[in-house]
Design a protein around this motif. Sequence first.
Motif, short mmCIF file in Angstrom:
data_model
loop_
_atom_site.label_atom_id
_atom_site.label_comp_id
_atom_site.label_asym_id
_atom_site.label_seq_id
_atom_site.Cartn_x
_atom_site.Cartn_y
_atom_site.Cartn_z
N MET A 289 16.27 -34.69 19.23
CA MET A 289 16.65 -35.21 18.00
C MET A 289 18.38 -35.10 18.23
O MET A 289 18.67 -34.01 18.77
CB MET A 289 16.33 -34.28 16.64
N ASN A 290 19.02 -36.16 18.24
CA ASN A 290 20.57 -36.01 18.42
C ASN A 290 21.02 -35.33 17.25
O ASN A 290 20.69 -35.19 16.03
CB ASN A 290 20.92 -37.45 18.66
N THR A 291 22.37 -34.97 17.51
CA THR A 291 23.35 -34.39 16.55
C THR A 291 23.74 -35.18 15.36
O THR A 291 23.66 -34.79 14.11
CB THR A 291 24.50 -33.86 17.19
N MET A 292 23.66 -36.51 15.48
CA MET A 292 23.92 -37.43 14.30
C MET A 292 22.83 -37.27 13.38
O MET A 292 22.98 -37.33 12.12
CB MET A 292 24.23 -38.89 15.02
N ALA A 293 21.53 -37.40 13.84
CA ALA A 293 20.40 -37.26 13.05
C ALA A 293 20.41 -35.94 12.27
O ALA A 293 20.23 -35.95 10.89
CB ALA A 293 19.17 -37.51 13.63
N ASP A 294 20.80 -34.99 12.83
CA ASP A 294 20.83 -33.77 11.99
C ASP A 294 22.05 -33.64 11.30
O ASP A 294 21.73 -33.15 9.93
CB ASP A 294 21.19 -32.70 13.10
N ARG A 295 23.19 -34.26 11.34
CA ARG A 295 23.93 -34.28 10.43
C ARG A 295 23.79 -35.14 9.38
O ARG A 295 24.10 -34.62 7.83
CB ARG A 295 25.43 -34.81 10.93
N VAL A 296 23.19 -36.16 9.42
CA VAL A 296 22.73 -37.00 8.28
C VAL A 296 21.77 -36.43 7.41
O VAL A 296 21.79 -36.30 6.20
CB VAL A 296 22.30 -38.44 8.76
N SER A 297 20.80 -35.78 8.13
CA SER A 297 19.82 -35.20 7.36
C SER A 297 20.13 -33.85 6.64
O SER A 297 19.76 -33.64 5.51
CB SER A 297 18.35 -34.69 8.15
N GLN B 93 14.00 -31.24 19.91
CA GLN B 93 13.73 -32.69 20.40
C GLN B 93 12.93 -33.23 19.08
O GLN B 93 12.44 -32.64 18.46
CB GLN B 93 12.78 -32.40 21.58
N LEU B 94 12.70 -34.68 19.54
CA LEU B 94 12.26 -35.45 18.44
C LEU B 94 10.52 -35.07 18.32
O LEU B 94 10.00 -35.02 19.49
CB LEU B 94 12.15 -36.99 18.91
N ARG B 95 10.09 -35.13 17.22
CA ARG B 95 8.56 -34.69 16.90
C ARG B 95 7.68 -35.80 17.47
O ARG B 95 7.93 -36.96 17.55
CB ARG B 95 8.37 -34.31 15.56
N ASN B 96 6.57 -35.42 17.79
CA ASN B 96 5.41 -36.30 18.21
C ASN B 96 5.31 -37.45 16.89
O ASN B 96 5.09 -37.07 15.96
CB ASN B 96 4.11 -35.72 18.64
N PRO B 97 5.33 -38.65 17.18
CA PRO B 97 5.23 -39.66 16.22
C PRO B 97 3.87 -39.56 15.48
O PRO B 97 3.57 -39.75 14.27
CB PRO B 97 5.26 -41.16 16.77
N THR C 22 2.09 -36.20 8.67
CA THR C 22 2.85 -35.66 7.69
C THR C 22 2.94 -36.64 6.49
O THR C 22 2.88 -36.22 5.46
CB THR C 22 4.20 -34.94 8.14
N GLY C 23 3.49 -37.99 6.82
CA GLY C 23 3.24 -38.97 5.94
C GLY C 23 2.24 -39.19 5.17
O GLY C 23 2.26 -39.44 3.94
N LEU C 24 0.97 -39.06 5.81
CA LEU C 24 -0.20 -39.44 5.16
C LEU C 24 -0.23 -38.32 4.06
O LEU C 24 -1.20 -38.39 3.13
CB LEU C 24 -1.44 -39.13 6.25
#
Length: 141
Positions: free
Chosen positions: A1-9, A65-69, A75-77
Amino acid sequence: MNTMADRVSGLFFMALGLAMYFWINPNYIETVDGGNISPATLPNIISIILAIAGAFIAIKPTDHQLRNPVLMAKTGLYVTLLTAGIWAMSWFGFEYVAPVLALALMWLIGERRPLWLSLGVVAMPAIIWFLVTQLLGRALP
């Protein structure tokens, strides 16, 4: 996961915590005259913790790192199933929906042992119903 995604979340959860504390909790939590603590105490504490944790993530992003899709889809289910269960409770009531919801969730996580299934589907909803409605005198959906 990049730092931008962490900042946005992080900013999202900080905003959510602040919105809960300043708008949602005051408008949607009922006040009572008696009791040792206010019904808004725990939700307010959780809102503050959520806002502070979101701010920490926004300020100092992680290097995860990005999680397994596939895991994200599971999780969405689960979230979709819980949302549908809460919606169904508003129409049919806790007593009818909670056992079905418990069975579906337990089955999805792979539980197949009859004893644990029966405890989760029959005993736990019954205990929750008894504690909330009979002992605490509160209404369930």
